[in-house]
Motif scaffolding. Structure first.
Motif, short mmCIF file in Angstrom:
data_model
loop_
_atom_site.label_atom_id
_atom_site.label_comp_id
_atom_site.label_asym_id
_atom_site.label_seq_id
_atom_site.Cartn_x
_atom_site.Cartn_y
_atom_site.Cartn_z
N MET A 1 0.58 -0.97 0.21
CA MET A 1 -0.02 0.31 0.05
C MET A 1 0.65 1.02 0.05
SD MET A 1 -3.71 -0.67 2.14
CE MET A 1 -3.72 0.90 1.42
N SER A 2 1.86 0.81 0.39
CA SER A 2 3.20 1.79 0.23
C SER A 2 3.82 2.11 -0.90
CB SER A 2 4.16 2.22 1.31
OG SER A 2 4.65 1.03 0.70
N GLY A 3 3.32 1.59 -2.14
CA GLY A 3 4.17 2.14 -3.45
C GLY A 3 5.42 1.81 -3.16
N SER A 4 6.08 1.43 -2.28
CA SER A 4 7.15 0.44 -2.23
C SER A 4 7.80 -0.08 -3.31
CB SER A 4 7.92 -0.22 -0.90
OG SER A 4 7.29 -0.48 -0.33
N LEU A 5 6.64 -1.19 -3.65
CA LEU A 5 6.46 -2.45 -5.14
C LEU A 5 5.76 -2.34 -5.85
CD1 LEU A 5 6.33 -5.88 -2.47
CD2 LEU A 5 8.49 -4.26 -3.81
N PRO A 6 6.51 -2.32 -7.14
CA PRO A 6 5.86 -1.12 -8.58
C PRO A 6 5.35 -2.57 -8.84
CG PRO A 6 8.33 -1.52 -9.00
CD PRO A 6 7.94 -1.58 -7.61
N ALA A 7 3.74 -2.00 -9.73
CA ALA A 7 2.61 -3.14 -9.76
C ALA A 7 3.37 -3.49 -11.17
CB ALA A 7 1.64 -2.12 -10.74
N GLY A 8 3.62 -4.98 -11.00
CA GLY A 8 3.78 -5.82 -12.21
C GLY A 8 5.37 -6.75 -11.61
N GLU A 9 5.83 -6.34 -10.66
CA GLU A 9 6.78 -6.58 -9.89
C GLU A 9 6.34 -8.22 -9.81
OE1 GLU A 9 10.40 -5.99 -6.24
OE2 GLU A 9 9.48 -4.44 -7.80
N ALA A 10 7.62 -9.44 -9.73
CA ALA A 10 7.46 -10.47 -9.48
C ALA A 10 7.58 -10.47 -8.05
CB ALA A 10 8.31 -11.23 -10.21
N LEU A 11 7.20 -11.46 -7.16
CA LEU A 11 7.08 -11.85 -5.84
C LEU A 11 7.87 -13.07 -5.87
CD1 LEU A 11 3.28 -10.62 -4.52
CD2 LEU A 11 5.56 -9.91 -4.60
N PRO A 12 8.89 -13.58 -4.62
CA PRO A 12 9.21 -14.48 -4.56
C PRO A 12 8.34 -16.11 -4.86
CG PRO A 12 10.17 -13.44 -2.58
CD PRO A 12 8.63 -12.55 -3.98
N VAL A 59 -6.43 2.24 -1.12
CA VAL A 59 -5.92 2.71 -0.70
C VAL A 59 -6.20 3.87 -0.37
CG1 VAL A 59 -4.17 4.55 -0.98
CG2 VAL A 59 -3.76 1.91 -2.65
N ARG A 60 -7.61 5.21 -0.85
CA ARG A 60 -8.03 5.94 0.37
C ARG A 60 -8.81 5.21 0.94
NH1 ARG A 60 -12.01 8.37 0.58
NH2 ARG A 60 -12.79 10.75 0.20
N GLU A 61 -9.33 4.66 1.27
CA GLU A 61 -10.13 3.67 2.11
C GLU A 61 -9.12 3.48 3.99
OE1 GLU A 61 -13.21 2.64 5.20
OE2 GLU A 61 -13.35 3.81 2.92
N ALA A 62 -8.21 2.95 3.15
CA ALA A 62 -6.97 2.90 4.56
C ALA A 62 -6.79 4.40 5.23
CB ALA A 62 -5.98 2.17 3.76
N GLN A 63 -6.29 5.38 3.88
CA GLN A 63 -5.68 6.60 4.89
C GLN A 63 -6.47 7.61 5.07
OE1 GLN A 63 -5.17 8.14 0.89
NE2 GLN A 63 -2.88 8.22 0.97
N LEU A 64 -8.10 6.98 4.61
CA LEU A 64 -9.33 7.01 5.70
C LEU A 64 -9.37 6.73 7.21
CD1 LEU A 64 -11.30 9.07 4.83
CD2 LEU A 64 -12.54 7.84 4.56
N ARG A 65 -8.79 5.77 7.12
CA ARG A 65 -9.23 4.57 8.51
C ARG A 65 -8.24 5.30 9.16
NH1 ARG A 65 -9.52 -0.21 5.59
NH2 ARG A 65 -7.80 -0.77 5.94
N LYS A 66 -6.74 5.83 8.66
CA LYS A 66 -5.42 6.04 9.81
C LYS A 66 -6.08 7.68 10.25
CE LYS A 66 -1.48 3.87 7.17
NZ LYS A 66 -0.52 4.47 6.63
#
Length: 101
Positions: A1-12, A59-66
């Motif tokens: 959710m923080s955006g540290s992993l770009p969309a499409g990046e392969a996961l292990p 993402v907006r919902e998570a920010q709103l919860r914070k």
């Protein structure tokens, strides 16, 4: 959710991740399934798992919860100090606009 992993990046792979974390493959599989169900990753048969494009509403919902959590804390403190609601409104307006108190 923080955006540290770009969309499409392969996961292990599940096996590799389980080995690195020293946990059960079943636990890793369950975590990947939950992340896929929640829209955080995409599983491409024969290719692996990839970071999904972020759902802006999620993402907006998570920010709103914070924000709500912080406001609940602020309201509790204001009640302890017996501050009137009008003072809180004024303070929030000033802070939101970026003005000094």
């Amino acid at each position: 959710m923080s955006g540290s992993l770009p969309a499409g990046e392969a996961l292990p792979s599940m096996r590799l991740l389980a080995k690195e974390l020293r946990i059960s493959v079943i636990t890793t599989k369950r975590a990947y399934e939950e992340l896929e169900r929640d829209g955080f990753l995409e599983n491409v048969p024969g290719k692996g798992c990839f970071v999904a494009a972020q759902n802006r509403e999620l993402v907006r919902e998570a920010q709103l919860r914070k924000v709500e959590e912080k406001l609940v804390q602020a309201v509790e403190e204001a009640r302890k100090g017996a501050f009137p609601l009008e003072d809180l409104h004024e303070m929030l307006d000033v802070l939101y606009r970026g003005e000094d108190l």
